[in-house]
Design a protein around this motif. Structure first.
Motif, PDB file in Angstrom:
ATOM      1  N   PRO A 114       1.406  -0.685   0.450  1.00  0.00           N
ATOM      2  CA  PRO A 114      -0.219   0.127   0.497  1.00  0.00           C
ATOM      3  C   PRO A 114       0.654   1.314  -0.041  1.00  0.00           C
ATOM      4  CG  PRO A 114       0.211  -0.213   2.243  1.00  0.00           C
ATOM      5  CD  PRO A 114       1.263  -1.745   1.357  1.00  0.00           C
ATOM      6  N   ARG A 115       1.963   1.259  -0.764  1.00  0.00           N
ATOM      7  CA  ARG A 115       3.159   2.596  -0.561  1.00  0.00           C
ATOM      8  C   ARG A 115       2.344   3.592  -1.691  1.00  0.00           C
ATOM      9  NH1 ARG A 115       7.150   0.663   2.079  1.00  0.00           N
ATOM     10  NH2 ARG A 115       7.249  -1.258   2.433  1.00  0.00           N
ATOM     11  N   ARG A 116       3.148   4.586  -1.212  1.00  0.00           N
ATOM     12  CA  ARG A 116       3.110   6.022  -1.928  1.00  0.00           C
ATOM     13  C   ARG A 116       4.326   6.491  -1.826  1.00  0.00           C
ATOM     14  NH1 ARG A 116      -2.822   8.802   0.383  1.00  0.00           N
ATOM     15  NH2 ARG A 116      -3.643   7.172   0.195  1.00  0.00           N
ATOM     16  N   ARG A 117       4.129   7.220  -3.265  1.00  0.00           N
ATOM     17  CA  ARG A 117       5.924   7.512  -3.050  1.00  0.00           C
ATOM     18  C   ARG A 117       5.805   8.864  -2.148  1.00  0.00           C
ATOM     19  NH1 ARG A 117       9.758   6.662  -7.311  1.00  0.00           N
ATOM     20  NH2 ARG A 117       8.367   6.037  -8.670  1.00  0.00           N
ATOM     21  N   PRO A 118       7.184   9.116  -1.259  1.00  0.00           N
ATOM     22  CA  PRO A 118       7.279  10.484  -0.611  1.00  0.00           C
ATOM     23  C   PRO A 118       7.793  11.157  -1.262  1.00  0.00           C
ATOM     24  CG  PRO A 118       9.109   8.751  -0.370  1.00  0.00           C
ATOM     25  CD  PRO A 118       8.111   7.918  -1.126  1.00  0.00           C
ATOM     26  N   PRO A 119       8.009  12.684  -0.752  1.00  0.00           N
ATOM     27  CA  PRO A 119       8.195  14.058  -1.872  1.00  0.00           C
ATOM     28  C   PRO A 119       9.279  13.290  -1.791  1.00  0.00           C
ATOM     29  CG  PRO A 119       7.085  14.124   0.794  1.00  0.00           C
ATOM     30  CD  PRO A 119       7.033  12.666   0.564  1.00  0.00           C
ATOM     31  N   ALA A 120      10.021  14.698  -3.733  1.00  0.00           N
ATOM     32  CA  ALA A 120      10.958  14.440  -3.435  1.00  0.00           C
ATOM     33  C   ALA A 120      11.870  14.932  -2.893  1.00  0.00           C
ATOM     34  CB  ALA A 120      11.397  15.474  -5.568  1.00  0.00           C
ATOM     35  N   PRO A 121      13.661  14.278  -3.200  1.00  0.00           N
ATOM     36  CA  PRO A 121      14.064  15.297  -2.150  1.00  0.00           C
ATOM     37  C   PRO A 121      14.496  16.262  -1.910  1.00  0.00           C
ATOM     38  CG  PRO A 121      15.523  13.423  -3.171  1.00  0.00           C
ATOM     39  CD  PRO A 121      14.139  13.574  -4.108  1.00  0.00           C
ATOM     40  N   GLN A 122      14.126  17.051  -3.284  1.00  0.00           N
ATOM     41  CA  GLN A 122      14.601  19.036  -2.632  1.00  0.00           C
ATOM     42  C   GLN A 122      13.198  19.602  -2.311  1.00  0.00           C
ATOM     43  OE1 GLN A 122      13.986  17.013  -6.069  1.00  0.00           O
ATOM     44  NE2 GLN A 122      12.593  17.969  -7.555  1.00  0.00           N
ATOM     45  N   VAL A 123      12.381  19.159  -2.464  1.00  0.00           N
ATOM     46  CA  VAL A 123      10.741  18.897  -1.444  1.00  0.00           C
ATOM     47  C   VAL A 123      11.174  19.025   0.021  1.00  0.00           C
ATOM     48  CG1 VAL A 123       8.311  18.536  -1.044  1.00  0.00           C
ATOM     49  CG2 VAL A 123       9.371  18.607  -3.126  1.00  0.00           C
ATOM     50  N   VAL A 124      11.910  18.065   0.347  1.00  0.00           N
ATOM     51  CA  VAL A 124      12.218  17.362   1.803  1.00  0.00           C
ATOM     52  C   VAL A 124      13.544  18.668   1.801  1.00  0.00           C
ATOM     53  CG1 VAL A 124      12.902  15.955   3.304  1.00  0.00           C
ATOM     54  CG2 VAL A 124      12.085  15.369   1.543  1.00  0.00           C
ATOM     55  N   VAL A 125      13.994  19.342   0.977  1.00  0.00           N
ATOM     56  CA  VAL A 125      15.115  20.115   1.556  1.00  0.00           C
ATOM     57  C   VAL A 125      14.594  21.192   1.568  1.00  0.00           C
ATOM     58  CG1 VAL A 125      17.451  21.188   1.422  1.00  0.00           C
ATOM     59  CG2 VAL A 125      16.820  19.128   0.239  1.00  0.00           C
ATOM     60  N   GLY A 126      13.827  22.056   1.505  1.00  0.00           N
ATOM     61  CA  GLY A 126      12.637  23.009   1.409  1.00  0.00           C
ATOM     62  C   GLY A 126      12.284  22.922   3.198  1.00  0.00           C
ATOM     63  N   LEU A 127      11.436  21.567   3.455  1.00  0.00           N
ATOM     64  CA  LEU A 127      10.915  21.072   4.615  1.00  0.00           C
ATOM     65  C   LEU A 127      11.872  21.241   5.529  1.00  0.00           C
ATOM     66  CD1 LEU A 127       8.533  18.207   3.691  1.00  0.00           C
ATOM     67  CD2 LEU A 127       7.864  20.649   4.178  1.00  0.00           C
ATOM     68  N   GLU A 158      17.838  11.019   4.395  1.00  0.00           N
ATOM     69  CA  GLU A 158      19.250  11.075   4.318  1.00  0.00           C
ATOM     70  C   GLU A 158      19.767  12.493   4.546  1.00  0.00           C
ATOM     71  OE1 GLU A 158      23.338   9.204   3.746  1.00  0.00           O
ATOM     72  OE2 GLU A 158      21.092   8.091   3.001  1.00  0.00           O
ATOM     73  N   LEU A 159      20.491  12.991   5.705  1.00  0.00           N
ATOM     74  CA  LEU A 159      21.076  14.550   5.537  1.00  0.00           C
ATOM     75  C   LEU A 159      22.831  14.481   4.348  1.00  0.00           C
ATOM     76  CD1 LEU A 159      20.504  15.207   8.870  1.00  0.00           C
ATOM     77  CD2 LEU A 159      18.964  16.079   7.241  1.00  0.00           C
ATOM     78  N   THR A 160      23.128  12.925   4.636  1.00  0.00           N
ATOM     79  CA  THR A 160      24.460  13.212   3.797  1.00  0.00           C
ATOM     80  C   THR A 160      24.720  14.396   2.501  1.00  0.00           C
ATOM     81  OG1 THR A 160      25.353  10.926   5.177  1.00  0.00           O
ATOM     82  CG2 THR A 160      26.911  11.651   3.377  1.00  0.00           C
ATOM     83  N   PRO A 161      25.135  14.412   1.866  1.00  0.00           N
ATOM     84  CA  PRO A 161      25.578  16.121   0.922  1.00  0.00           C
ATOM     85  C   PRO A 161      24.769  15.176   0.229  1.00  0.00           C
ATOM     86  CG  PRO A 161      27.378  16.376   2.314  1.00  0.00           C
ATOM     87  CD  PRO A 161      26.498  15.176   3.112  1.00  0.00           C
ATOM     88  N   ALA A 162      25.228  14.426  -0.321  1.00  0.00           N
ATOM     89  CA  ALA A 162      25.478  13.308  -1.484  1.00  0.00           C
ATOM     90  C   ALA A 162      24.017  13.121  -2.348  1.00  0.00           C
ATOM     91  CB  ALA A 162      26.474  12.055  -2.203  1.00  0.00           C
ATOM     92  N   ARG A 163      23.253  12.327  -0.766  1.00  0.00           N
ATOM     93  CA  ARG A 163      21.650  12.068  -0.954  1.00  0.00           C
ATOM     94  C   ARG A 163      20.714  12.618  -0.021  1.00  0.00           C
ATOM     95  NH1 ARG A 163      25.645   8.237  -0.679  1.00  0.00           N
ATOM     96  NH2 ARG A 163      25.283   7.873   1.761  1.00  0.00           N
TER      97      ARG A 163
END
Length: 870
Positions: free
Chosen positions: A442-455, A585-590
């Motif tokens: 029952p999964r859904r794709r979570p927000p994209a990384p760039q959206v998460v960085v904004g959050l 993930e907070l490591t710069p590459a990801r």
């Protein structure tokens, strides 16, 4: 039986090769139906089953294959019963025994297939143990408590702790029967398979690194191959964990040893893995299966499994399977206005145009409507239809149709040979739907990384710079840094992030990263090696907690866990609910990537609180209170399976084994929520509070009283938690308060208030009611109460009469003025006036104070004091 009488033929009870807990426990249960039978597990027992049976003292019930064959040679074979498989080939070296035996019967929940052994009648269930328990109940046979415990373990294993979709009422009924037979629930908690060993965790990483993912029938199936040295370890748990982390429909491991290939498959039941591995001599059920295949290389075996996968999923649908055979054709000579009417009457949006029997063009409702509005309603359709209509072969698989290459890009396509050999019609929507990648239910794709960085930027503000600084150092050390748990949940809900919980994955973990940060940027560092955590204070007032990614094991129910270093996925496994089992993930590459192996994002979107596994609440019963707090705060509701776990927790009595101090800590966290009443209401509905004490199930009136207490505490700036615990004590009688004393956090004064406060409040309420407008009597009634008790008293008065009255007016006077009022006459003056020290002096001072409360002048206060001595 005389010494010369021949021994009866052997009654043999078998399980499949490398029998798991479901099979081994099923054999023991069947032995209770057939006393004197022999038990054998071909190829031995799986590690968890062997360890559990050893602890239960049941291991010596099983004999090896050579002893079985010797006894059969001496006595003959009377019957063979089989637990947890219907496939003779899964009996290993003893498979030939069933061919010549007159009485063969199996207990198995896997789907029926040609060539199965004869099955005993039994209910549909996830575990074979459930069918065995049903037969024991029907026969009126009670196994020993040790065997009942083994059966309950088998039920837990094959039902996924009663959370697998295949779980039925029969599994739950069997568990109830086991408890009735004396199953030891504490031993079940200690022996159930939980967590992964370090070797299994290493294998998880290996499988994820080597997995090759393919699309099979629209589903993602991963294959991984490894070489085994010596006998295989227990591969199933690692394969299951790797599959869950990758969110694949199935993961098939091919583990090659010297003589054969061990195949282990785990999936989410969208593919019947038992059927797939049956093609290579193995078996199992939809979500888990295994095989031992000699004489094949890995590449050849993988090709055969590929064929079996496609066969199990059925042939892919073709264009002919989905086409419409009787479809609307619009004659080319038909006026546009009439063509529009026919399309709308048929409820379709486009149709092919028939020009002298040839179907080469199509026209849409929108085109005909536009032509009519522009005055071309009488124009023939043939002159308006400009879009070519593509033709498809009937046998073409739907998923293989290349829509990009089809000319015209119209709404419909024809099936057959152009220009006049159309046998059906199919729409582009049908093709697109068939080609869409299926969702990982029952999964859904979570927000994209760039959206998460904004959050992250919005939620952390200035603290993000420090977090980024830590992430850079972690990357330099080859470590990975994550934001985990509740902060991720709050981040995705656009709520403030109160605590920045940082998790470190990699060698040395939190301690290594903390030391590197302190060496580079200074500050104080505190390392807790036993807990795999570190606390770094780079500047005064700034504090950051670091934790090593870890797995944990609960040695017994309601106990504190044992921890060990692990991976991010395994760290998330130990969390309580899916919405709290996500990491960023907070490591710069990801940076900004969300790790969500359990569908927490989808549950957040659906407003669902779901436990991670079936033993989650039994492992830590405080999670029941946490569940109520999260549901109340975020407006969530329990998933059906989790609601069942809550009921099971209450019925099992596990809450009673938890220290009152831990329960009190969780209640304190509920009481300081902005609105604790919803959480308390849920705890009452779930029976959690009632399990602690029957009188602790608040009704609507009691919850309204709590709301008034909380409001009053806010208005008076009193401690909300202390006020709420005093409210809780009013639900109990005196002796019960003493028994529940340790549930109250705080010092001895807080605990004595829990016991004695309700009596003081009730007495003050009666005295205040009798005081009328007399402030002196009111002060006498109220002076012994502390602010917490005063808040509860105010709420009790409002609950009885919400309109402002004299009692509330007196309370307001007391808060604002009365409690700060002092008498004008002190003890020294009264002693000088002849009042003797002792009880008489105390009585005189009280009289003076009451007159001061009434607003009397100093002379009147002195006179009242001296009057007590007459």
């Amino acid at each position: 039986m005389s010494a010369d009488a021949p021994l009866p033929p052997v009654h043999l009870i078998l399980g499949h090769q490398r029998a798991d807990l479901d099979a081994a426990a099923g054999q023991l249960g069947l032995a209770a139906l057939a006393p004197g039978s022999l038990l054998c597990a071909p190829g031995g027992l799986a590690r968890p089953a062997e360890e559990a049976l050893r602890r239960l003292g049941l291991l010596d019930h099983f004999i090896d294959e050579r002893a079985v064959l010797d006894l059969i040679a001496a006595r003959g074979l009377g019957a063979v019963w089989v637990a947890d498989t219907a496939r003779a080939e899964r009996l290993g070296s003893l498979s030939a025994l069933v061919e010549g035996c007159a009485e063969v019967l199996c207990w198995d929940t896997h789907p029926v297939r040609p060539g199965d052994l004869p099955r005993a009648p039994g209910p549909a269930a996830a575990a074979a143990c459930a069918q065995v328990c049903a037969q024991l109940s029907e026969a009126g046979r009670a196994p020993s408590p040790a065997v009942a415990t083994a059966l309950l373990l088998g039920l837990h294993e094959d039902s996924g702790h009663f959370l697998h979709p295949s779980t039925t009422a029969a599994d739950h009924a069997a568990a109830a029967a086991c408890l009735g037979w004396g199953a030891d629930l504490a031993l079940v908690g200690a022996l159930r398979p939980v967590g992964l060993s370090p070797a299994e965790l290493d294998l998880v990483h290996t499988l994820r690194a080597r997995a090759e993912v393919e699309q099979v029938g629209g589903l993602e199936v991963a294959f991984a191959a490894i070489n085994l040295d010596g006998a295989p370890a227990e591969l199933g748990p690692a394969v299951a964990a790797a599959r869950a982390a990758g969110a694949w429909a199935a993961l098939i491991l091919l583990a090659e040893s010297t003589e054969l290939v061990h195949v282990v498959a785990r999936g989410d039941e969208r593919i019947d893995l038992g059927e797939v591995l049956g093609a290579v001599g193995g078996g199992g059920h939809a979500a888990a299966a295994a095989a031992r295949v000699p004489g094949f290389g890995v590449a050849e075996l993988r090709a055969r499994l590929h064929e079996a996968l496609r066969a199990a999923m059925g042939p892919p649908p073709t264009v002919a399977d989905r086409m419409v055979r009787n479809f609307l054709r619009l004659p080319g000579t038909l006026p546009a206005q009439e063509g529009l009417r026919r399309l709308r009457a048929a409820g379709v949006h486009a149709a092919p145009v028939d020009e002298d029997g040839a179907l080469l063009h199509q026209i849409s409702e929108a085109e005909l409507d536009a032509a009519t509005r522009k005055g071309l309603g009488a124009a023939p359709i043939a002159g308006l239809a400009v879009h070519p209509i593509p033709y498809l072969r009937p046998e073409a698989p739907l998923r293989d149709v290349d829509l990009v290459a089809q000319p015209g890009r119209g709404r419909v396509l024809l099936v057959g040979e152009p220009p006049a050999g159309a046998v059906g019609l199919i729409t582009r929507s049908t093709l697109l739907s068939a080609q869409a990648r299926p969702a990982r239910a029952p999964r859904r794709r979570p927000p994209a990384p760039q959206v998460v960085v904004g959050l992250l930027r919005a939620a952390l503000g200035e603290a993000l710079a420090r977090v980024d600084q830590i992430a850079v150092v972690a990357a330099e050390l080859g470590l990975s840094l994550f934001l985990v748990g509740g902060p991720v949940r709050d981040l995705l809900l656009h709520r403030p992030v109160r605590d920045v919980d940082l998790m470190v994955e990699g060698e040395g973990g939190a301690a290594r990263l903390g030391r590197a940060l302190a060496a580079r940027f200074g500050g104080a560092l505190l390392v807790h090696e036993a807990f795999l955590t570190a606390k770094w204070r780079p500047t005064p007032g700034e504090e950051l907690d670091l934790a090593t990614a870890r797995a944990e094991t609960y040695p017994e129910l309601a106990a504190l866990p044992e921890v060990r270093p692990s991976s991010v996925e395994q760290d998330l496994v130990r969390r309580d609910f899916t919405v709290n089992a996500m990491a960023v993930e907070l490591t710069p590459a990801r940076r900004g990537q969300i790790i969500d192996p359990f569908g927490g994002w989808g549950d957040l979107q659906d407003g669902v609180l779901r436990a991670l596994h079936g033993m989650s609440l039994q492992d830590d019963p405080t999670r029941a209170l946490r569940a109520a707090r999260f549901c109340g705060r975020f407006g969530l509701h329990l998933a059906p399976g989790t609601r069942g776990l809550m009921s099971g927790l209450v019925r099992a009595g596990t809450l009673g084994r938890l220290g009152l101090e831990r329960l009190g800590h969780e209640l304190q966290r509920i009481f300081v929520e902005p609105a604790p009443e919803p959480a308390l209401r849920l705890l009452g509905e779930w029976g959690v509070l009632g399990a602690l004490h029957p009188r602790l199930s608040p009704d609507a009136r009691a919850l309204e009283q709590l709301r008034l207490v909380i409001d009053e505490a806010g208005r008076r700036r009193a401690d909300r938690g202390r006020c709420a615990f005093l409210w809780l004590s009013t639900l109990l009688e005196g002796p019960d308060r003493e028994a529940m004393l340790r549930i109250v956090p705080g010092d001895r004064h807080d605990q004595r208030r829990f016991v004695e406060g309700p009596g003081r409040v009730a007495g003050a309420r009666r005295a205040l009611g009798a005081a009328g407008a007399d402030r002196g009597r009111a002060g006498r009634a109220l002076q012994a109460l502390d602010p917490v008790e005063l808040c509860v008293l105010a709420a009790a008065i409002q609950g009885r009469d919400p309109t402002p009255g004299p009692e509330l007016a007196l309370l307001d006077w007391w808060w604002e003025e009365g409690r700060a009022t002092r008498a004008a006459v002190d003890g020294h003056a009264l002693i000088a006036a002849g009042v003797a020290a002792g009880p008489g002096l105390k009585l005189a001072l009280q009289a003076a104070l009451e007159e001061a409360w009434r607003g009397a002048p100093p002379e009147a206060q002195r006179a009242a004091a001296l009057a007590t001595q007459a």
